[in-house]
Design a protein around this motif. Structure first.
Motif, PDB file in Angstrom:
ATOM      1  N   LYS A   1       8.235  -8.368  -6.427  1.00 11.81           N
ATOM      2  CA  LYS A   1       8.621  -6.957  -6.346  1.00 11.81           C
ATOM      3  C   LYS A   1       9.173  -6.455  -7.686  1.00 11.81           C
ATOM      4  N   GLU A   2      10.051  -7.244  -8.292  1.00 15.85           N
ATOM      5  CA  GLU A   2      10.672  -6.840  -9.550  1.00 15.85           C
ATOM      6  C   GLU A   2       9.657  -6.793 -10.693  1.00 15.85           C
ATOM      7  N   ARG A   3       8.830  -7.835 -10.800  1.00 19.54           N
ATOM      8  CA  ARG A   3       7.910  -7.942 -11.932  1.00 19.54           C
ATOM      9  C   ARG A   3       6.686  -7.034 -11.810  1.00 19.54           C
ATOM     10  N   SER A   4       6.352  -6.621 -10.587  1.00 17.09           N
ATOM     11  CA  SER A   4       5.150  -5.800 -10.405  1.00 17.09           C
ATOM     12  C   SER A   4       5.445  -4.294 -10.332  1.00 17.09           C
ATOM     13  N   ALA A   5       6.685  -3.920 -10.227  1.00 21.13           N
ATOM     14  CA  ALA A   5       7.032  -2.502 -10.008  1.00 21.13           C
ATOM     15  C   ALA A   5       6.410  -1.571 -11.035  1.00 21.13           C
ATOM     16  N   ASP A   6       6.432  -1.930 -12.300  1.00 20.39           N
ATOM     17  CA  ASP A   6       5.907  -1.056 -13.348  1.00 20.39           C
ATOM     18  C   ASP A   6       4.384  -1.138 -13.495  1.00 20.39           C
ATOM     19  N   LEU A   7       3.735  -1.999 -12.702  1.00 28.14           N
ATOM     20  CA  LEU A   7       2.284  -2.180 -12.803  1.00 28.14           C
ATOM     21  C   LEU A   7       1.515  -1.333 -11.799  1.00 28.14           C
ATOM     22  N   VAL A   8       2.245  -0.696 -10.885  1.00 25.53           N
ATOM     23  CA  VAL A   8       1.649  -0.006  -9.743  1.00 25.53           C
ATOM     24  C   VAL A   8       1.775   1.503  -9.901  1.00 25.53           C
ATOM     25  N   GLU A   9       0.652   2.213  -9.680  1.00 26.79           N
ATOM     26  CA  GLU A   9       0.703   3.678  -9.646  1.00 26.79           C
ATOM     27  C   GLU A   9       1.176   4.170  -8.291  1.00 26.79           C
ATOM     28  N   SER A  10       0.670   3.543  -7.210  1.00 29.85           N
ATOM     29  CA  SER A  10       1.085   3.947  -5.864  1.00 29.85           C
ATOM     30  C   SER A  10       0.826   2.800  -4.893  1.00 29.85           C
ATOM     31  N   SER A  11       1.537   2.862  -3.762  1.00 31.18           N
ATOM     32  CA  SER A  11       1.317   1.870  -2.711  1.00 31.18           C
ATOM     33  C   SER A  11       1.644   2.496  -1.361  1.00 31.18           C
ATOM     34  N   THR A  12       0.964   1.986  -0.342  1.00 28.22           N
ATOM     35  CA  THR A  12       1.173   2.426   1.030  1.00 28.22           C
ATOM     36  C   THR A  12       1.284   1.187   1.905  1.00 28.22           C
ATOM     37  N   VAL A  13       2.319   1.130   2.737  1.00 27.75           N
ATOM     38  CA  VAL A  13       2.533  -0.004   3.633  1.00 27.75           C
ATOM     39  C   VAL A  13       2.330   0.459   5.063  1.00 27.75           C
ATOM     40  N   ARG A  14       1.544  -0.310   5.815  1.00 34.66           N
ATOM     41  CA  ARG A  14       1.334  -0.031   7.242  1.00 34.66           C
ATOM     42  C   ARG A  14       1.705  -1.269   8.036  1.00 34.66           C
ATOM     43  N   LEU A  15       2.481  -1.081   9.110  1.00 34.25           N
ATOM     44  CA  LEU A  15       2.830  -2.159  10.032  1.00 34.25           C
ATOM     45  C   LEU A  15       2.068  -1.916  11.331  1.00 34.25           C
ATOM     46  N   LEU A  16       1.338  -2.936  11.782  1.00 33.35           N
ATOM     47  CA  LEU A  16       0.486  -2.821  12.963  1.00 33.35           C
ATOM     48  C   LEU A  16       0.707  -4.023  13.874  1.00 33.35           C
ATOM     49  N   GLU A  17       0.350  -3.879  15.125  1.00 34.36           N
ATOM     50  CA  GLU A  17       0.421  -4.993  16.077  1.00 34.36           C
ATOM     51  C   GLU A  17      -0.915  -5.706  16.135  1.00 34.36           C
TER      52      GLU A  17
END
Length: 108
Positions: free
Chosen positions: A79-95
């Motif tokens: 999480k710390e090392r990749s934060a500046d490498l990402v333009e955007s992200s979306t998280v989905r939680l599903l069953e």
């Protein structure tokens, strides 16, 4: 009835960061399935047309297992090392309702 928690994360990466991000996410994925009893699956999926698109498909026993994942040293490092490498992200939680696998010897 749920048979587990599916986590899908879609990333849009900065073009110059693709290789570094892939190395970081691969290390996180391998540590997750090796070191976390509640992590059943962790796939890293990439787009053949656009290397900046990346999807994670993860399966955990339950929400508690995923919550523990978020506190592991390997995830926190990712999480710390990749934060500046990402333009955007979306998280989905599903069953997870059905998990089908071919039987041994079945044609694919």
């Amino acid at each position: 009835m749920s048979d587990g928690l599916v986590v899908m994360v879609e990333f849009r990466l900065k073009p110059a960061a693709v290789d570094e991000f892939r190395a970081l996410v691969t290390a996180n994925a391998r540590a997750s399935v090796t070191d976390e009893p509640g992590c059943r699956r962790f796939d890293v999926v990439t787009s053949p047309e656009d290397p900046t698109e990346l999807l994670l498909y993860e399966i955990y026993d339950d929400q508690a297992a995923f919550d523990r994942h978020l506190e592991t040293p390997h995830f926190l490092t990712f999480k710390e090392r990749s934060a500046d490498l990402v333009e955007s992200s979306t998280v989905r939680l599903l069953e997870l309702n059905e998990h089908c696998k071919p039987s041994q010897g079945a044609p694919r």
